[in-house]
Design an enzyme around this catalytic site. Structure first.
Site, PDB file in Angstrom:
ATOM      1  N   ARG A 153       0.807  -1.219   0.000  1.00 15.35           N
ATOM      2  CA  ARG A 153       0.000   0.000   0.000  1.00 15.35           C
ATOM      3  C   ARG A 153       0.844   1.275   0.000  1.00 15.35           C
ATOM      4  O   ARG A 153       0.319   2.367  -0.163  1.00 15.35           O
ATOM      5  CB  ARG A 153      -1.024  -0.025   1.143  1.00 15.35           C
ATOM      6  CG  ARG A 153      -0.431  -0.121   2.512  1.00 15.35           C
ATOM      7  CD  ARG A 153      -1.478  -0.422   3.551  1.00 15.35           C
ATOM      8  NE  ARG A 153      -2.454   0.655   3.709  1.00 15.35           N
ATOM      9  CZ  ARG A 153      -2.167   1.837   4.236  1.00 15.35           C
ATOM     10  NH1 ARG A 153      -0.937   2.099   4.641  1.00 15.35           N
ATOM     11  NH2 ARG A 153      -3.091   2.766   4.363  1.00 15.35           N
ATOM     12  N   ASP A 168      -2.014   8.087   7.437  1.00 16.18           N
ATOM     13  CA  ASP A 168      -2.210   6.921   8.288  1.00 16.18           C
ATOM     14  C   ASP A 168      -1.721   7.127   9.699  1.00 16.18           C
ATOM     15  O   ASP A 168      -0.796   7.871   9.948  1.00 16.18           O
ATOM     16  CB  ASP A 168      -1.345   5.759   7.783  1.00 16.18           C
ATOM     17  CG  ASP A 168      -1.950   5.110   6.610  1.00 16.18           C
ATOM     18  OD1 ASP A 168      -3.138   5.309   6.409  1.00 16.18           O
ATOM     19  OD2 ASP A 168      -1.213   4.411   5.906  1.00 16.18           O
TER      20      ASP A 168
END
Ligand code: ADE
Length: 251
Positions: A153, A168
């Site tokens: 990712r 994140d």
């Protein structure tokens, strides 16, 4: 990015690699995962991959010969890329380690099984050892999937939103701020007014403060290494004195 996974259980990888984001990344040519069944490189009639430990004791140990043969056949001798052994004895996997590995074009992953692997594999074949945490699983397959997921990712283009990985938890050194989506009212529970305001500067400040607050309450250890502005420090000081009014007054 190419992963070459050496395992005794290639089938366990397939359902996860064929779902969602990793499937899309593979279809789009951003991710290539090659699964290699170590058993294929056994030369005996019964395809034995493990044996009893020298010196006695319980459990079985993965034999060196099929592992060396598999890795050298696929990656060459010496291996053309890093070969990471998934083991609870390795360095701990973190977002930082994922970022470090995400820049590599190719990674080999070796999944241990049984009670252990012959030490000569560790000494003469493996170039790195990674643990996903201080607990012991039955094998390195789930850890290898976790590592591939976290690294994949980070590859540009894998996530739909190009900034997705940047906000994140951990990427910015803090836990992520709370998120809301439609409906604006659900079972009588609303959404913080600021998120509906359309004022992007206010929203950005609110999110930053929520990330700081959440990190302070849940993972204060992360604040030591986070890069904090003067405004962040001021905010933390203010909330810290609200949470624990005696903290700054000394004994
Ligand atoms: N194999 C078994 N347990 C493991 C762990 N915690 N991390 C990586 N590989 C493992």
């Amino acid at each position: 990015m190419q992963f070459d996974v050496f395992t005794l259980f290639p089938a366990v990888f397939i359902p996860y690699l064929e779902a969602s984001i990793l499937q899309r990344a593979r279809a789009g040519g951003l991710l290539d995962v090659h699964l290699h069944d170590i058993r294929t490189w056994t030369t005996d009639k019964h395809h034995v991959t493990d044996d009893a430990p020298f010196g006695g004791g319980g459990g079985m140990v993965m034999k060196p010969d099929p592992v060396f043969a598999a890795v050298e056949d696929v990656l060459g001798a010496p291996p053309a890329c890093p070969l990471i052994l998934m083991t609870p004895q390795g360095r701990t996997f973190t977002q930082k380690v994922a970022e470090e590995l995400a820049v590599l074009p190719r990674i080999g992953l070796l999944c241990g099984h049984y009670e252990g692997i012959d030490e000569r594999i560790r000494q003469h074949l493996v170039t790195d050892e990674i643990s996903i945490g201080d607990y012991v699983l039955t094998g390195g397959e789930l850890p290898a999937l976790i590592l591939m997921d976290a690294i994949s990712r980070l590859i540009p283009g894998v996530l739909g939103d190009p900034d997705g990985a940047m906000d994140d938890s951990f990427a910015m050194g803090l836990l992520e701020y709370p998120q809301y989506t439609r409906p604006a009212e659900f079972r009588g529970w609303g959404v913080p007014e600021v998120l509906l305001s359309g004022n992007h500067a206010r929203i950005a400040r609110w999110r930053r403060e929520q990330a700081l607050l959440r990190t302070l309450l849940r993972r204060p250890d992360l604040l030591e290494n986070a890069s904090l502005s003067d405004a962040d420090r001021k905010y933390l000081k203010k909330v810290q004195s609200e949470v624990d009014p005696g903290a700054s007054q000394g004994p």
